[in-house]
Design an enzyme around this catalytic site. Structure first.
Site, short mmCIF file in Angstrom:
data_model
loop_
_atom_site.label_atom_id
_atom_site.label_comp_id
_atom_site.label_asym_id
_atom_site.label_seq_id
_atom_site.Cartn_x
_atom_site.Cartn_y
_atom_site.Cartn_z
N HIS A 17 2.77 45.35 42.32
CA HIS A 17 4.01 44.70 41.85
C HIS A 17 3.74 43.86 40.60
O HIS A 17 4.51 43.88 39.65
CB HIS A 17 4.58 43.75 42.93
CG HIS A 17 5.08 44.41 44.18
ND1 HIS A 17 4.69 43.99 45.43
CD2 HIS A 17 5.94 45.42 44.40
CE1 HIS A 17 5.29 44.71 46.35
NE2 HIS A 17 6.05 45.61 45.75
N LYS A 41 14.58 46.66 56.94
CA LYS A 41 13.27 46.85 57.57
C LYS A 41 12.79 45.52 58.08
O LYS A 41 13.21 44.47 57.59
CB LYS A 41 12.27 47.47 56.58
CG LYS A 41 12.09 46.74 55.26
CD LYS A 41 11.19 47.57 54.35
CE LYS A 41 11.13 47.02 52.96
NZ LYS A 41 10.46 47.89 52.01
N ARG A 90 5.20 55.19 42.26
CA ARG A 90 3.86 55.66 42.60
C ARG A 90 3.90 57.18 42.73
O ARG A 90 4.99 57.75 42.88
CB ARG A 90 3.39 55.04 43.93
CG ARG A 90 2.97 53.60 43.78
CD ARG A 90 3.06 52.85 45.09
NE ARG A 90 4.45 52.78 45.53
CZ ARG A 90 4.86 52.09 46.59
NH1 ARG A 90 3.99 51.45 47.31
NH2 ARG A 90 6.14 52.07 46.91
N SER A 128 2.93 47.46 50.20
CA SER A 128 2.93 46.28 51.07
C SER A 128 2.68 46.69 52.52
O SER A 128 1.99 45.99 53.26
CB SER A 128 4.26 45.54 50.96
OG SER A 128 4.45 45.08 49.65
P1 ADP Z 1 11.63 47.98 48.26
O1 ADP Z 1 11.88 47.57 49.67
O2 ADP Z 1 12.79 47.78 47.36
O3 ADP Z 1 10.97 49.34 48.09
P2 ADP Z 1 9.07 46.87 47.55
O4 ADP Z 1 8.73 45.43 47.49
O5 ADP Z 1 8.35 47.71 48.55
O6 ADP Z 1 10.61 46.86 47.75
O7 ADP Z 1 8.89 47.52 46.11
C1 ADP Z 1 9.60 47.06 45.00
C2 ADP Z 1 9.39 48.06 43.85
O8 ADP Z 1 8.01 48.05 43.46
C3 ADP Z 1 9.72 49.50 44.18
O9 ADP Z 1 10.27 50.11 43.02
C4 ADP Z 1 8.37 50.11 44.49
O10 ADP Z 1 8.35 51.50 44.24
C5 ADP Z 1 7.51 49.36 43.48
N1 ADP Z 1 6.10 49.32 43.88
C6 ADP Z 1 5.57 48.96 45.07
N2 ADP Z 1 4.23 49.06 45.06
C7 ADP Z 1 3.88 49.51 43.82
C8 ADP Z 1 2.64 49.85 43.18
N3 ADP Z 1 1.49 49.79 43.83
N4 ADP Z 1 2.69 50.28 41.88
C9 ADP Z 1 3.87 50.38 41.24
N5 ADP Z 1 5.08 50.10 41.79
C10 ADP Z 1 5.09 49.67 43.06
#
Ligand code: ADP
Length: 170
Positions: A17, A41, A90, A128
């Site tokens: 992130h 979730k 990703r 995460s």
């Molecule tokens: P959500 O519940 O909206 O998916 P996340 O916190 O899991 O929220 O992710 C927020 C954004 O960050 C999403 O667009 C996700 O694809 C992106 N993201 C999560 N991990 C990574 C990573 N390792 N590299 C690039 N983007 C990521």
């Protein structure tokens, strides 16, 4: 001034992130990290904890701030007078879902443009949810999260053994 919003659950924020945040903040005048309070979730961290961890991560970035929100992401973006939504992509895992969401958001708010940043190769398998599973099993989190996030994960999982990392996907 172009205002971009990077929405997500950030449960917790990872180096993946943070990489997206840094890169987006160098492209747009202002970047607001939007933390979705109640995603569909189960969460490990409270909204206050998720905000505090992002605040610490962005402390050195002068054009980045953090806000939480409920309801539709596009409405949150309109309220902040944003015109760009940032998402991270990703390999394989994100595309279908992001594409579906992008088409729906375009119908709801045609004025908001989606900008997806490809993950940096070292973070492409970092999520995460996986991180929480590794933390729950006592694995090392070096290079995956800032040190204080690793400590917060350790503390949360040790003080609340009933919290299963598998249940708190995201
Ligand atoms: P959500 O519940 O909206 O998916 P996340 O916190 O899991 O929220 O992710 C927020 C954004 O960050 C999403 O667009 C996700 O694809 C992106 N993201 C999560 N991990 C990574 C990573 N390792 N590299 C690039 N983007 C990521």
């Amino acid at each position: 001034m172009t205002v971009a919003i990077y929405p997500g659950s950030f449960d917790p924020i990872t180096n993946g992130h943070l990489d997206v945040i840094k890169r987006a903040s160098s492209v747009f005048d202002k970047l607001i990290v939007g933390i979705y309070e109640n995603p569909d979730k189960q969460l490990l961290f409270t909204i206050e904890e998720r905000i505090a961890m992002v605040e610490e991560a962005i402390a050195n970035l002068r054009n980045v701030c953090v806000k939480s929100y409920r309801g539709l992401t596009v409405e949150f973006i309109h309220k902040l007078k944003g015109t760009i939504m940032i998402r991270g992509l990703r390999a394989n895992s994100d595309f279908e879902r992001e594409f579906e969401m992008a088409l729906m958001n375009k119908k709801l708010a045609p004025d908001i443009e989606l900008v997806c940043l490809m993950t940096s190769s070292q973070y492409q398998f970092l999520s995460s949810s996986l991180l929480k599973e590794v933390a729950a099993l006592g694995g090392r989190l070096e290079g995956m999260v800032p040190k204080y996030v690793a400590a917060a994960l350790k503390k949360k999982l040790s003080t609340n053994p009933r919290v299963s990392a598998r249940k708190s996907r995201g």
